[in-house]
Design a protein around this motif. Sequence first.
Motif, mmCIF file in Angstrom:
data_model
loop_
_atom_site.group_PDB
_atom_site.id
_atom_site.type_symbol
_atom_site.label_atom_id
_atom_site.label_comp_id
_atom_site.label_asym_id
_atom_site.label_seq_id
_atom_site.Cartn_x
_atom_site.Cartn_y
_atom_site.Cartn_z
ATOM 1 N N GLY A 169 0.687 -1.338 0.085
ATOM 2 C CA GLY A 169 -0.249 -0.012 -0.005
ATOM 3 C C GLY A 169 1.038 1.091 -0.069
ATOM 4 N N GLY A 170 0.307 2.364 0.388
ATOM 5 C CA GLY A 170 0.830 3.481 0.332
ATOM 6 C C GLY A 170 1.654 3.880 -1.143
ATOM 7 N N LEU A 252 8.722 -12.285 8.095
ATOM 8 C CA LEU A 252 9.247 -13.560 7.418
ATOM 9 C C LEU A 252 8.541 -13.484 5.939
ATOM 10 C CD1 LEU A 252 8.677 -16.510 9.928
ATOM 11 C CD2 LEU A 252 10.889 -15.063 9.431
ATOM 12 N N TRP A 253 9.342 -13.464 4.917
ATOM 13 C CA TRP A 253 8.905 -13.479 3.312
ATOM 14 C C TRP A 253 9.466 -14.822 2.646
ATOM 15 C CZ3 TRP A 253 11.190 -13.070 -1.307
ATOM 16 C CH2 TRP A 253 10.334 -13.040 -2.363
ATOM 17 N N GLY A 254 8.660 -15.657 1.910
ATOM 18 C CA GLY A 254 9.383 -16.742 1.353
ATOM 19 C C GLY A 254 9.862 -16.420 0.114
ATOM 20 N N ARG A 263 9.775 -6.200 -2.035
ATOM 21 C CA ARG A 263 10.100 -4.973 -2.070
ATOM 22 C C ARG A 263 9.263 -4.357 -0.911
ATOM 23 N NH1 ARG A 263 11.528 -1.666 -7.020
ATOM 24 N NH2 ARG A 263 13.245 -3.298 -7.297
ATOM 25 N N PRO A 264 7.793 -4.201 -0.949
ATOM 26 C CA PRO A 264 7.342 -3.226 -0.105
ATOM 27 C C PRO A 264 7.242 -3.987 1.224
ATOM 28 C CG PRO A 264 5.786 -4.677 -1.517
ATOM 29 C CD PRO A 264 6.990 -4.852 -2.000
ATOM 30 N N ILE A 265 7.466 -5.427 1.534
ATOM 31 C CA ILE A 265 7.716 -6.005 2.857
ATOM 32 C C ILE A 265 8.997 -5.425 3.471
ATOM 33 C CG2 ILE A 265 7.474 -8.007 4.075
ATOM 34 C CD1 ILE A 265 5.809 -9.354 2.078
ATOM 35 N N ALA A 267 10.575 -3.031 2.609
ATOM 36 C CA ALA A 267 10.852 -1.571 3.020
ATOM 37 C C ALA A 267 10.063 -1.092 4.244
ATOM 38 C CB ALA A 267 10.025 -0.946 1.744
ATOM 39 N N VAL A 268 8.874 -1.849 4.557
ATOM 40 C CA VAL A 268 8.268 -1.450 5.693
ATOM 41 C C VAL A 268 8.927 -2.241 7.075
ATOM 42 C CG1 VAL A 268 6.290 -2.374 7.300
ATOM 43 C CG2 VAL A 268 5.820 -1.518 4.737
ATOM 44 N N ALA A 269 9.559 -3.508 6.994
ATOM 45 C CA ALA A 269 10.588 -3.819 8.066
ATOM 46 C C ALA A 269 11.572 -2.936 8.244
ATOM 47 C CB ALA A 269 10.945 -5.313 7.768
ATOM 48 N N ALA A 270 12.171 -2.265 7.446
ATOM 49 C CA ALA A 270 13.318 -1.330 7.357
ATOM 50 C C ALA A 270 12.822 -0.054 8.173
ATOM 51 C CB ALA A 270 13.896 -1.224 6.156
ATOM 52 N N ARG A 271 11.642 0.083 8.174
ATOM 53 C CA ARG A 271 11.229 1.255 8.992
ATOM 54 C C ARG A 271 10.935 1.087 10.197
ATOM 55 N NH1 ARG A 271 6.302 3.599 5.437
ATOM 56 N NH2 ARG A 271 6.579 5.406 6.736
ATOM 57 N N ILE A 272 11.247 -0.085 10.777
ATOM 58 C CA ILE A 272 10.673 -0.131 12.193
ATOM 59 C C ILE A 272 12.228 -0.664 12.780
ATOM 60 C CG2 ILE A 272 9.435 -2.073 13.748
ATOM 61 C CD1 ILE A 272 7.634 -2.397 11.354
ATOM 62 N N PRO A 273 12.538 0.133 13.760
ATOM 63 C CA PRO A 273 13.948 -0.145 14.566
ATOM 64 C C PRO A 273 14.199 -1.279 15.178
ATOM 65 C CG PRO A 273 12.898 2.211 14.996
ATOM 66 C CD PRO A 273 11.944 1.471 14.293
ATOM 67 N N SER A 274 12.907 -1.983 15.520
ATOM 68 C CA SER A 274 13.165 -3.135 16.422
ATOM 69 C C SER A 274 13.070 -4.641 15.460
ATOM 70 C CB SER A 274 12.176 -3.197 17.650
ATOM 71 O OG SER A 274 10.660 -2.897 17.067
ATOM 72 N N ALA A 275 12.564 -4.365 14.243
ATOM 73 C CA ALA A 275 12.355 -5.294 13.487
ATOM 74 C C ALA A 275 13.533 -6.231 13.087
ATOM 75 C CB ALA A 275 11.597 -4.726 12.344
ATOM 76 N N GLU A 276 13.093 -7.697 12.770
ATOM 77 C CA GLU A 276 14.237 -8.446 12.104
ATOM 78 C C GLU A 276 13.434 -8.780 10.885
ATOM 79 O OE1 GLU A 276 15.532 -11.745 14.530
ATOM 80 O OE2 GLU A 276 15.443 -10.551 16.390
ATOM 81 N N TYR A 277 14.366 -8.928 9.807
ATOM 82 C CA TYR A 277 13.712 -9.489 8.339
ATOM 83 C C TYR A 277 14.304 -10.601 8.216
ATOM 84 C CZ TYR A 277 12.208 -9.626 3.722
ATOM 85 O OH TYR A 277 11.588 -9.743 2.337
ATOM 86 N N THR A 278 13.662 -11.831 7.822
ATOM 87 C CA THR A 278 14.225 -12.978 7.475
ATOM 88 C C THR A 278 13.628 -13.530 6.067
ATOM 89 O OG1 THR A 278 14.562 -13.796 9.549
ATOM 90 C CG2 THR A 278 14.500 -15.529 7.987
ATOM 91 N N ARG A 279 14.555 -13.802 5.017
ATOM 92 C CA ARG A 279 14.005 -14.346 3.755
ATOM 93 C C ARG A 279 14.173 -15.835 3.814
ATOM 94 N NH1 ARG A 279 16.066 -14.480 -1.596
ATOM 95 N NH2 ARG A 279 14.510 -13.563 -3.266
ATOM 96 N N VAL A 280 12.808 -16.449 3.771
ATOM 97 C CA VAL A 280 12.994 -17.903 3.817
ATOM 98 C C VAL A 280 13.324 -18.504 2.459
ATOM 99 C CG1 VAL A 280 11.652 -20.019 4.647
ATOM 100 C CG2 VAL A 280 11.382 -18.006 5.784
#
Length: 317
Positions: A169-170, A252-254, A263-265, A267-280
């Motif tokens: 979105g956005g 988590l994204w597969g 990309r949008p997922i 990007a959103v995760a990168a805007r949250i300081p406490s977030a961890e992003y894992t590509r499964v």
Amino acid sequence: MSLRRGGQASLVALCSVLLAGCGAGHVVPAAPPAPPPDVALPGAERALPAELWAAERPRAVILGLHGFGDRAATTFAQAGPFWAAQGITVYAYDQRGFGRNPDRLTWPGAGALIADVAAVAAALKARHPDLPLYVLGASMGGGVVLAAAGEGFLPAADGFVLLAPAVWGGDSLPLPYRASAWWAAQLFPDRRWTGDGVVVIRPTDNIEALRALVRDPYHFGAPSSREFLGLVRLMDRAVSAAPSVDRPALFLWGARDEVVPERPIAAVAARIPSAEYTRVATGWHMLLRDLEARRVHGLIADWVLDEGAARDDPDPS
């Protein structure tokens, strides 16, 4: 009146990309009356049918939200028992407008979905005051969780797990798609859309899981124009609210996901300081039901238990 052919194709394509992985097929079955649920959770306006997988000696609690057209029992059928065996009590409910709710096939609005998760989370925290509570959302459910968390409706939660969340979105949603969604909702709000002849996608490599969805009388896959516009607005809220999330979050994204783009997922995760992003690497869209889903179940269990331990002992030294 009707949409121009290009706008119609845009709408159908986006519906398919965003939603087909949350369901299977496009036939909307006539569901039988739902029996009284064995478990119910207190939503904002009424009790919601729910599932419970209770840990014998619980160390944490997960509250799970399913995706579009789905329901709790199918989304968490594999993950719920696994997490309970690891010491995590799992609650999951059928969101308003879905599953065994009497208003199935009626879009409740983003506000109602957010109000429900806030009410249920508060009730579970009161029920388990000494255990850390983590709210998990898959696909559309992830959009609901992010919007609720960022807008301050989930003070009871200690953290969040977002599985391929609906956040396209956005600024990341192309204007032709957004315009097509708006016009379709004005002209024929109750028409249901499919991706037939436009796109072909696979939401998971687990064929048996897809067959089970087709047989499920409470499941449906094709969104109406009204539901689709509602989902666009939900995603807008999730994207806008995400930077205000102030507790740990696991995204988590597969890598094989054909439903939602990375990309949008990310990007959103990168805007949250406490977030961890894992590509499964082995994951598809239905991360909890893929053939390699047990790896995802374990990853989530480890994260939840580690975060819970850190909460209880923030300075182990």
